[in-house]
Every structure is written in C-alpha cells, then in structure tokens.
Design a protein around this motif. Structure first.
Motif, PDB file in Angstrom:
ATOM      1  N   SER A  13       0.815  -1.210   0.000  1.00  0.00           N
ATOM      2  CA  SER A  13       0.000   0.000   0.000  1.00  0.00           C
ATOM      3  C   SER A  13       0.851   1.264   0.000  1.00  0.00           C
ATOM      4  CB  SER A  13      -0.936  -0.017   1.220  1.00  0.00           C
ATOM      5  OG  SER A  13      -1.785   1.095   1.210  1.00  0.00           O
ATOM      6  N   GLY A 293       1.878  -2.544   8.326  1.00  0.00           N
ATOM      7  CA  GLY A 293       0.627  -3.101   7.836  1.00  0.00           C
ATOM      8  C   GLY A 293      -0.075  -4.017   8.808  1.00  0.00           C
ATOM      9  N   LEU A 357      -6.007  -1.847   1.124  1.00  0.00           N
ATOM     10  CA  LEU A 357      -4.677  -1.618   0.555  1.00  0.00           C
ATOM     11  C   LEU A 357      -4.626  -0.442  -0.417  1.00  0.00           C
ATOM     12  CD1 LEU A 357      -3.514  -5.286  -0.152  1.00  0.00           C
ATOM     13  CD2 LEU A 357      -2.880  -3.816   1.766  1.00  0.00           C
TER      14      LEU A 357
END
Length: 379
Positions: A13, A293, A357
C-alpha cells in the motif's frame, strides 16, 4: 511537543515515507505547532532500501543484473546520503518475484545478480554495504554471489561449477585469489532476523526450500550439497559456516558472505536504527508514532515497531509509543513488555482487502487515526 514519526511501510500500500507523511498530516491537524521528526523505518526486509534512502537523503540506482533464472533483470539499490554506504536488498536481484510455479527451481537458481549489485556499488566508490537478506528464490549458499565477486568454485577436473545449489555437491576446490580486492576494505553488515543455520533440520534447505519449490527429495539433495560446500569452506578457508546462526538466511546467502567476506550478521531493525540515527533524532521526544501493515504477537521478535519503541525509549524513557496498523492480530498485550504502549487499528470499518490496501484510502485512514491520537496527546 516533540513527536517522532517512525513507521515501516504498509506492505502492498504505502512506503514508509508515504506512511510517515500521512501520519504527520494528521498530527499537525490536531497540534499545528508540534515538532514532527520523520524517520522512515524498516527491519531489513522489503522496503529497507527505500526507507534508508528516504531517511538519509540518498539516491536509488537501477542497473541490469543476472536474475535467479540466469536471465537479465532490472534491479535497484540505494546510495545513502553519507556518500559512502550502499544498501542492497538481495531480493532485488535474486528474489522469488522473478520465478513462478512453473519456473522455480532451487536446484539451479543463483545469487549471481546479488554479487553484480555489489560490484556496481563498489564501482561507485562505496566502502560500506548494508545487505538485507530475505525473499530469495535461491538455495545456493551464496555461491553465485561469490562467483560474481571473483571466487572460483571448481570440481575435481578443474571445471568451474554451474550455478545453483545442486552443483555444490561437486565442489572440490575454492580459489579466492581473484576475489575483488576492494572487499578487503569494505564494511559489510548483513541485516536479517533469520537465525537458521546453513544445514540440518533447521537449515536453509529444510525450512525454506519447500517455499521455493523444493520437493522432499530436492530438500535432501540441497542439504547434502550445502553440507559438502560448508565442509570444503571449513577445510580450505578455515571458516565454519555450517551451523553459524543466520548462515541459512536467504537460501544460505548468509553463509556465502561469512565465508568470503568480512561481513557481520546483525538484527535487521537494529541496522536501520543505526543507519537512520533514530536514537539521536528521538532525544527529548514526548511521543512516538510507529506502525506497519500488520501487528501481532510476532512483532516483539525483531519487527520494526518493537525496535523503534526500544530505541526511542533508550534516549527518551518517558516517551509514549503508539503503533498504528491495518491489521491487528492476537497477542498484542505482550507488546507493552517491549515498549509499545498502545496499538490502534486504522480501518474505519469492515472493508475488502483491496479497499484496505488502496493507497489513497490508506493515507486517509492513517491521517484520520493519527489526528485522533494527537488529540489525545494534546489533552
């Protein structure tokens, strides 16, 4: 109020720099006069080059090298802002992204391209290398890298070995007389949190070989070849790499570095903490926002948020550390023991993985969450 913003990338991302800027925006929305210190972080894996280049004002270098299948690939590495250090992710040249289910073959894949990246960096005048070990498509013990750097690996008939881990079973003689002499004056730091030895049940072939397409028979063949390779290295170079912790990293590339260079093995996040001068920049910090993440119980074993929290609290013991994540797994209560005071998710509600994402949404989610966190800081 001094706030250190030191996230890792949000994989798939945002880069660490992009995540840090999104967090900064949120903090300044809540506290316009806050002193924000941005330090993009990593732990030696994917994103380490980008983070260190961003953190030090360095540059990216792209060049063509030999990929793990022997075909040319375009790979990049970083020249750091100090002017004499290069940072290389071995996966950029020899990574598993260059193979698929039909082409992966750890018997023949090679780290030759990683050696070529090192040569390119030496040609640019560097005298220090940081090498991230991980994400490899290879199981050759770093033999390909060594050959690219000038080492000759010969069979009993004096012929140079083919590339790949399986060929090492025929190794008879190692000749290091043509090893690039610049390596003797180059400091090499290996960034990895893998502690596996080169051979045996916990070694490179058994633990990581199946991920690269090795069948049980191939695993046994590769382990035997690497054991023979280690024996020859021990007999002819007087270096023991068979059971050294970390020698099995990146398909045994760790062993290749330890056998043919003066490399030292270090914690991935520890290397990045030093290279970014995180401790110096965090002196006097009131708060720190880190993250990546996904965060769970495994974060305490050398991941970026843990390493960041500990480094910051060494120089600012009263600093409150908050970690942000797109995914929060089990066991996060244990993270308080390693310096992370709170873990917060950034997603506003139920969504698909693709939505989570999406870079634009990820920035918005980070900014909104950071703003809310900063409001708590202010109060």
């Amino acid at each position: 109020m001094k706030i250190v913003i030191a996230p890792d990338s949000f994989k798939g991302s945002l880069t660490a720099q992009e995540a840090a800027q999104a967090i900064r925006t949120g903090v300044l929305d809540a506290i316009p006069d806050a002193e924000c210190v941005i330090v993009p972080m990593a732990d030696g894996g994917e994103g380490t080059v980008r983070s260190l280049v961003d953190a030090t004002g360095g540059t990216l270098v792209t060049t063509s090298v030999t990929g793990p299948l022997g075909r040319p690939v375009s790979a990049h590495y970083g020249l750091l802002g100090d002017g004499h250090t290069a940072v290389i992710e071995m996966s950029a040249a020899s990574g598993i992204q260059y193979v698929n289910a039909a082409t992966r073959d750890p018997l023949t894949t090679t780290t030759y391209g990683t050696g070529e990246l090192i040569l390119d960096a030496l040609d640019r005048g560097v005298d220090a290398l940081i090498v991230g070990l991980g994400g490899s498509a290879t199981n050759d013990g770093g033999a390909g890298m060594a050959q690219a750097l000038g080492v000759s690996l010969r069979d009993a008939d004096g012929r140079e070995l083919d590339r790949g881990g399986a060929a090492l079973q025929a190794l008879d003689r190692i000749d290091v007389t043509r090893l690039d002499p610049r390596l003797h004056h180059c400091t090499i730091t290996l960034a990895s949190d893998v502690t596996n030895p080169l051979v045996g049940p916990e070694g490179s072939s058994h633990v990581f070989g199946p991920q690269k397409g090795a069948t049980p028979a191939m695993v046994e063949r590769l382990d035997a070849a690497l054991a023979h390779y280690a024996d020859v290295i021990h007999d002819q170079l007087d270096r023991d790499v068979a059971h050294t912790p970390g020698a099995g990293a990146a398909g045994g590339l760790g062993a290749g570095f330890l056998a043919f260079t003066r490399a030292t093995m270090s914690s991935g996040v520890g290397v990045v903490v030093e290279a970014t001068r995180l401790r110096e920049q965090a002196r006097g910090a009131d708060y720190c926002i880190t993250g990546e993440g996904g965060i769970d119980a495994q974060t305490r074993f050398g991941k970026t948020p843990m390493g960041t929290a500990q480094a910051v609290k060494e120089v600012a013991p009263g600093c409150i550390v908050v970690a942000l994540a797109g995914f929060i797994g089990e066991g996060i209560a244990s993270l308080r023991e390693v310096g992370i005071d709170a873990v917060l998710g950034i997603l506003p509600g139920v969504c698909t993985l693709d939505e989570a994402l999406d870079p634009a949404r990820a920035k918005e989610n980070l900014t909104r969450t950071a703003c809310n966190v900063a409001r708590l800081f202010r109060s």
